[in-house]
Enzyme design. Structure first.
Site, PDB file in Angstrom:
ATOM      1  N   HIS A 107       6.427  -8.221  -1.496  1.00 28.38           N
ATOM      2  CA  HIS A 107       5.331  -8.573  -2.394  1.00 28.38           C
ATOM      3  C   HIS A 107       5.023  -7.461  -3.393  1.00 28.38           C
ATOM      4  O   HIS A 107       3.906  -7.383  -3.903  1.00 28.38           O
ATOM      5  CB  HIS A 107       4.077  -8.943  -1.584  1.00 28.38           C
ATOM      6  N   CYS A 133       1.609  -0.597 -22.259  1.00 29.12           N
ATOM      7  CA  CYS A 133       2.998  -0.154 -22.155  1.00 29.12           C
ATOM      8  C   CYS A 133       3.294   0.933 -23.187  1.00 29.12           C
ATOM      9  O   CYS A 133       2.979   0.762 -24.367  1.00 29.12           O
ATOM     10  CB  CYS A 133       3.915  -1.355 -22.378  1.00 29.12           C
ATOM     11  N   PRO A 180      -2.899  -8.472  17.712  1.00 29.26           N
ATOM     12  CA  PRO A 180      -3.985  -8.628  18.696  1.00 29.26           C
ATOM     13  C   PRO A 180      -4.434 -10.082  18.839  1.00 29.26           C
ATOM     14  O   PRO A 180      -5.036 -10.449  19.852  1.00 29.26           O
ATOM     15  CB  PRO A 180      -5.116  -7.746  18.143  1.00 29.26           C
ATOM     16  N   GLU A 181      -4.151 -10.906  17.811  1.00 31.33           N
ATOM     17  CA  GLU A 181      -4.546 -12.323  17.844  1.00 31.33           C
ATOM     18  C   GLU A 181      -3.302 -13.198  17.934  1.00 31.33           C
ATOM     19  O   GLU A 181      -2.211 -12.766  17.568  1.00 31.33           O
ATOM     20  CB  GLU A 181      -5.291 -12.705  16.555  1.00 31.33           C
ATOM     21  N   CYS A 224       6.256  -0.651 -25.684  1.00 29.90           N
ATOM     22  CA  CYS A 224       6.022  -1.672 -26.710  1.00 29.90           C
ATOM     23  C   CYS A 224       4.550  -1.909 -27.010  1.00 29.90           C
ATOM     24  O   CYS A 224       4.218  -2.672 -27.915  1.00 29.90           O
ATOM     25  CB  CYS A 224       6.692  -2.988 -26.299  1.00 29.90           C
ATOM     26  N   GLY A 251       1.712  -7.598  12.714  1.00 29.60           N
ATOM     27  CA  GLY A 251       0.509  -7.580  11.876  1.00 29.60           C
ATOM     28  C   GLY A 251       0.503  -8.543  10.710  1.00 29.60           C
ATOM     29  O   GLY A 251      -0.055  -8.233   9.661  1.00 29.60           O
ATOM     30  N   THR A 252       1.101  -9.708  10.887  1.00 27.32           N
ATOM     31  CA  THR A 252       1.008 -10.723   9.823  1.00 27.32           C
ATOM     32  C   THR A 252       0.532 -12.041  10.411  1.00 27.32           C
ATOM     33  O   THR A 252       0.896 -12.386  11.537  1.00 27.32           O
ATOM     34  CB  THR A 252       2.353 -10.912   9.079  1.00 27.32           C
ATOM     35  N   ASP A 280       0.787  -1.243   0.000  1.00 27.53           N
ATOM     36  CA  ASP A 280       0.000   0.000   0.000  1.00 27.53           C
ATOM     37  C   ASP A 280       0.815   1.287   0.000  1.00 27.53           C
ATOM     38  O   ASP A 280       0.264   2.373  -0.217  1.00 27.53           O
ATOM     39  CB  ASP A 280      -0.994  -0.011   1.182  1.00 27.53           C
TER      40      ASP A 280
HETATM   41  C1  BJW Z   1      -3.268  -6.633  13.426  1.00 30.62           C
HETATM   42  C2  BJW Z   1      -4.153  -5.651  13.517  1.00 30.62           C
HETATM   43  C3  BJW Z   1      -3.627  -4.494  14.174  1.00 30.62           C
HETATM   44  C4  BJW Z   1      -5.261  -7.206  12.528  1.00 30.62           C
HETATM   45  N1  BJW Z   1      -2.326  -4.511  14.578  1.00 30.62           N
HETATM   46  N2  BJW Z   1      -2.023  -6.741  13.761  1.00 30.62           N
HETATM   47  C5  BJW Z   1       0.397 -24.878  -0.348  1.00 30.62           C
HETATM   48  C6  BJW Z   1      -0.489 -24.798  -1.410  1.00 30.62           C
HETATM   49  C7  BJW Z   1      -0.378 -23.805  -2.381  1.00 30.62           C
HETATM   50  C8  BJW Z   1       0.622 -22.873  -2.311  1.00 30.62           C
HETATM   51  C9  BJW Z   1       1.503 -22.959  -1.239  1.00 30.62           C
HETATM   52  C10 BJW Z   1       1.398 -23.950  -0.285  1.00 30.62           C
HETATM   53  N3  BJW Z   1       2.384 -23.772   0.627  1.00 30.62           N
HETATM   54  C11 BJW Z   1       3.083 -22.696   0.262  1.00 30.62           C
HETATM   55  C12 BJW Z   1       2.568 -22.191  -0.867  1.00 30.62           C
HETATM   56  C13 BJW Z   1       3.063 -21.039  -1.596  1.00 30.62           C
HETATM   57  C14 BJW Z   1       2.279 -19.775  -1.355  1.00 30.62           C
HETATM   58  C15 BJW Z   1       1.767 -19.712   0.075  1.00 30.62           C
HETATM   59  O1  BJW Z   1       2.447 -19.371   1.001  1.00 30.62           O
HETATM   60  N4  BJW Z   1       0.497 -20.062   0.279  1.00 30.62           N
HETATM   61  C16 BJW Z   1      -0.091 -20.141   1.619  1.00 30.62           C
HETATM   62  C17 BJW Z   1      -1.282 -19.201   1.710  1.00 30.62           C
HETATM   63  C18 BJW Z   1      -0.434 -21.568   1.885  1.00 30.62           C
HETATM   64  N5  BJW Z   1       3.233 -18.740  -1.600  1.00 30.62           N
HETATM   65  C19 BJW Z   1       3.472 -18.272  -2.818  1.00 30.62           C
HETATM   66  O2  BJW Z   1       2.855 -18.661  -3.785  1.00 30.62           O
HETATM   67  C20 BJW Z   1       4.570 -17.245  -2.943  1.00 30.62           C
HETATM   68  N6  BJW Z   1       5.467 -17.611  -3.973  1.00 30.62           N
HETATM   69  C21 BJW Z   1       6.165 -18.745  -3.973  1.00 30.62           C
HETATM   70  O3  BJW Z   1       6.087 -19.552  -3.068  1.00 30.62           O
HETATM   71  O4  BJW Z   1       6.982 -18.897  -5.059  1.00 30.62           O
HETATM   72  C22 BJW Z   1       7.624 -20.167  -5.234  1.00 30.62           C
HETATM   73  C23 BJW Z   1       6.828 -20.936  -6.240  1.00 30.62           C
HETATM   74  C24 BJW Z   1       7.038 -20.682  -7.571  1.00 30.62           C
HETATM   75  C25 BJW Z   1       6.322 -21.421  -8.521  1.00 30.62           C
HETATM   76  C26 BJW Z   1       5.379 -22.343  -8.096  1.00 30.62           C
HETATM   77  C27 BJW Z   1       5.141 -22.559  -6.754  1.00 30.62           C
HETATM   78  C28 BJW Z   1       5.867 -21.830  -5.811  1.00 30.62           C
HETATM   79  C29 BJW Z   1       4.018 -15.898  -3.306  1.00 30.62           C
HETATM   80  C30 BJW Z   1       3.106 -15.343  -2.257  1.00 30.62           C
HETATM   81  C31 BJW Z   1       2.497 -14.021  -2.726  1.00 30.62           C
HETATM   82  C32 BJW Z   1       1.434 -13.506  -1.780  1.00 30.62           C
HETATM   83  N7  BJW Z   1       0.729 -12.455  -2.400  1.00 30.62           N
HETATM   84  C33 BJW Z   1      -0.286 -11.729  -1.648  1.00 30.62           C
HETATM   85  C34 BJW Z   1      -1.014 -10.774  -2.628  1.00 30.62           C
HETATM   86  C35 BJW Z   1      -0.099  -9.581  -2.983  1.00 30.62           C
HETATM   87  C36 BJW Z   1      -0.760  -8.626  -3.909  1.00 30.62           C
HETATM   88  C37 BJW Z   1      -2.010  -8.032  -3.319  1.00 30.62           C
HETATM   89  O5  BJW Z   1      -1.949  -7.346  -2.288  1.00 30.62           O
HETATM   90  O6  BJW Z   1      -3.063  -8.261  -3.903  1.00 30.62           O
HETATM   91  O7  BJW Z   1       0.328 -11.004  -0.590  1.00 30.62           O
HETATM   92  S1  BJW Z   1      -1.447 -12.788  -0.812  1.00 30.62           S
HETATM   93  C38 BJW Z   1      -1.590 -11.765   0.617  1.00 30.62           C
HETATM   94  O8  BJW Z   1      -1.074 -12.491   1.761  1.00 30.62           O
HETATM   95  C39 BJW Z   1      -0.650 -10.572   0.397  1.00 30.62           C
HETATM   96  C40 BJW Z   1      -0.011 -10.438   1.752  1.00 30.62           C
HETATM   97  O9  BJW Z   1       1.208  -9.729   1.657  1.00 30.62           O
HETATM   98  C41 BJW Z   1       0.142 -11.864   2.202  1.00 30.62           C
HETATM   99  C42 BJW Z   1       0.306 -12.027   3.700  1.00 30.62           C
HETATM  100  O10 BJW Z   1      -0.818 -11.639   4.380  1.00 30.62           O
HETATM  101  P1  BJW Z   1      -0.674 -10.884   5.790  1.00 30.62           P
HETATM  102  O11 BJW Z   1      -0.035  -9.572   5.580  1.00 30.62           O
HETATM  103  O12 BJW Z   1      -0.065 -11.779   6.783  1.00 30.62           O
HETATM  104  O13 BJW Z   1      -2.227 -10.585   6.102  1.00 30.62           O
HETATM  105  P2  BJW Z   1      -3.302 -11.543   6.850  1.00 30.62           P
HETATM  106  O14 BJW Z   1      -4.643 -10.985   6.530  1.00 30.62           O
HETATM  107  O15 BJW Z   1      -3.060 -12.951   6.564  1.00 30.62           O
HETATM  108  O16 BJW Z   1      -2.990 -11.316   8.411  1.00 30.62           O
HETATM  109  C43 BJW Z   1      -3.206 -10.051   9.021  1.00 30.62           C
HETATM  110  C44 BJW Z   1      -2.777 -10.149  10.481  1.00 30.62           C
HETATM  111  O17 BJW Z   1      -2.887  -8.853  11.065  1.00 30.62           O
HETATM  112  C45 BJW Z   1      -3.644 -11.077  11.327  1.00 30.62           C
HETATM  113  O18 BJW Z   1      -2.797 -11.966  12.060  1.00 30.62           O
HETATM  114  C46 BJW Z   1      -4.388 -10.133  12.279  1.00 30.62           C
HETATM  115  O19 BJW Z   1      -4.635 -10.705  13.562  1.00 30.62           O
HETATM  116  C47 BJW Z   1      -3.425  -8.994  12.358  1.00 30.62           C
HETATM  117  N8  BJW Z   1      -4.000  -7.695  12.722  1.00 30.62           N
HETATM  118  N9  BJW Z   1      -5.352  -5.960  13.005  1.00 30.62           N
HETATM  119  C48 BJW Z   1      -1.567  -5.628  14.368  1.00 30.62           C
HETATM  120  N10 BJW Z   1      -4.369  -3.397  14.387  1.00 30.62           N
HETATM  121 ZN    ZN Z   2       6.456  -3.147 -22.907  1.00 26.42          ZN
END
Ligand code: BJW
Ligand code: ZN
Length: 239
Positions: free
Chosen positions: A107, A136, A203-204, A139, A176-177, A92
């Site tokens: 990310h 683009c 918080p969780e 291109c 916060g993850t 963001d």
């Molecule tokens: C507070 C709060 C307050 C609330 N104060 N806290 C099994 C099956 C299929 C795939 C996989 C698998 N195992 C692993 C994978 C790979 C996959 C993965 O990890 N999947 C899991 C979900 C299972 N990973 C990938 O695919 C990654 N790439 C990869 O592995 O490449 C190798 C590869 C290559 C070729 C083939 C296969 C593998 C890439 C991951 C990319 C993630 N992208 C996203 C979207 C980004 C773009 C967008 O924004 O649209 O990234 S997904 C989304 O999740 C986003 C986030 O950055 C990411 C993490 O989420 P985050 O930030 O932790 O948010 P939440 O909502 O989960 O948690 C929020 C937390 O805040 C909570 O705990 C709350 O309690 C807390 N909170 N208020 C503090 N006030």
């Molecule tokens: Zn281009």
């Protein structure tokens, strides 16, 4: 140990108090839309306009949000001048707007676009892009958001810097993850294995809470400023 290096790892929760939804909480981004329909290369190939509409809405929302005390506290730790890195999963741009400079974006960014053909990448700060999908200027091929989708590799240099910092850190704050998404979630594990003191602020409880040296339960915008106060780090000196 004793090096004083600080690594801060952040996720969507750090922007929650700025009014930006997290992904996996109730009311989160993935509650309204299936991640497989918007956040995979396959989804983009199948319906680029649909995926772009989703990201355009996210851009508009992020543009109208403001950094909160958690973002400012993290920038204030960096401003003390100690060895520091922020590795964020967030796209963001609020850390940057709060004054963080030593940061890696694991990310990608909502504010960057990349060509699907020639790989030209550039900043685009417009909250809304018209018409969709954008093309683009080099291109003519379609542009995509420069974010990391599922099944895509993380940017190698950024992830490498974060891994290095995880191995060098004396203190790691995990803020916060849900620690569910890999490989980002492997960083706090690597830090633990290298002997860092790892504090989770959320918080969780998460899948990582039992591993962390400490879990500080509360919103980041409350807990982080309180920590800074206790450590005698001023919040105000940051841009
Ligand atoms: C507070 C709060 C307050 C609330 N104060 N806290 C099994 C099956 C299929 C795939 C996989 C698998 N195992 C692993 C994978 C790979 C996959 C993965 O990890 N999947 C899991 C979900 C299972 N990973 C990938 O695919 C990654 N790439 C990869 O592995 O490449 C190798 C590869 C290559 C070729 C083939 C296969 C593998 C890439 C991951 C990319 C993630 N992208 C996203 C979207 C980004 C773009 C967008 O924004 O649209 O990234 S997904 C989304 O999740 C986003 C986030 O950055 C990411 C993490 O989420 P985050 O930030 O932790 O948010 P939440 O909502 O989960 O948690 C929020 C937390 O805040 C909570 O705990 C709350 O309690 C807390 N909170 N208020 C503090 N006030
Ligand atoms: Zn281009």
């Amino acid at each position: 140990m004793g090096r004083g290096n600080v690594l801060v790892l952040t996720g969507a929760g750090v922007s929650r108090e700025s009014g930006i939804a997290t992904f996996r909480d109730a009311g989160g981004v993935w509650e309204g839309v299936d991640p497989m329909q918007v956040a995979t290369p396959r989804a983009f190939a199948a319906d680029p306009k649909f995926v772009w509409r989703f990201y355009d809405a996210r851009r508009a929302h992020a543009a109208s949000a403001q950094p909160n005390p958690a973002h400012r506290a993290i920038a204030a730790i960096e401003a003390t001048g100690r060895p520091f890195l922020l590795a964020t999963q967030n796209v963001d741009g609020l850390h940057e707007r709060a004054g963080s400079k030593k940061l890696v974006r694991l990310h990608g960014s909502l504010w960057r676009v990349r060509c699907t053909a020639c790989a030209a990448e550039h900043e685009d700060l417009r909250p809304k892009l018209e018409p969709l999908p954008p093309h683009c200027t080099v291109c003519g091929a379609m542009l995509r958001p420069a974010v990391v989708w599922f099944e895509e590799p993380l940017p190698m240099i950024e992830f490498g810097r974060a891994q290095f910092a995880a191995r060098e850190a004396e203190l790691v704050l995990v803020v916060g993850t849900s620690s569910l998404v890999y490989p980002a979630a492997s960083l706090q594990m690597a830090a633990l294995e290298s002997g860092a003191y790892v504090v989770e602020i959320n918080p969780e409880t998460t899948s990582f809470s039992a591993e962390a040296n400490e879990h500080l339960a509360g919103p980041a915008g409350v807990v982080l400023p309180a920590l800074l106060l206790a450590a005698g780090i001023p919040m105000e000196q940051v841009v």
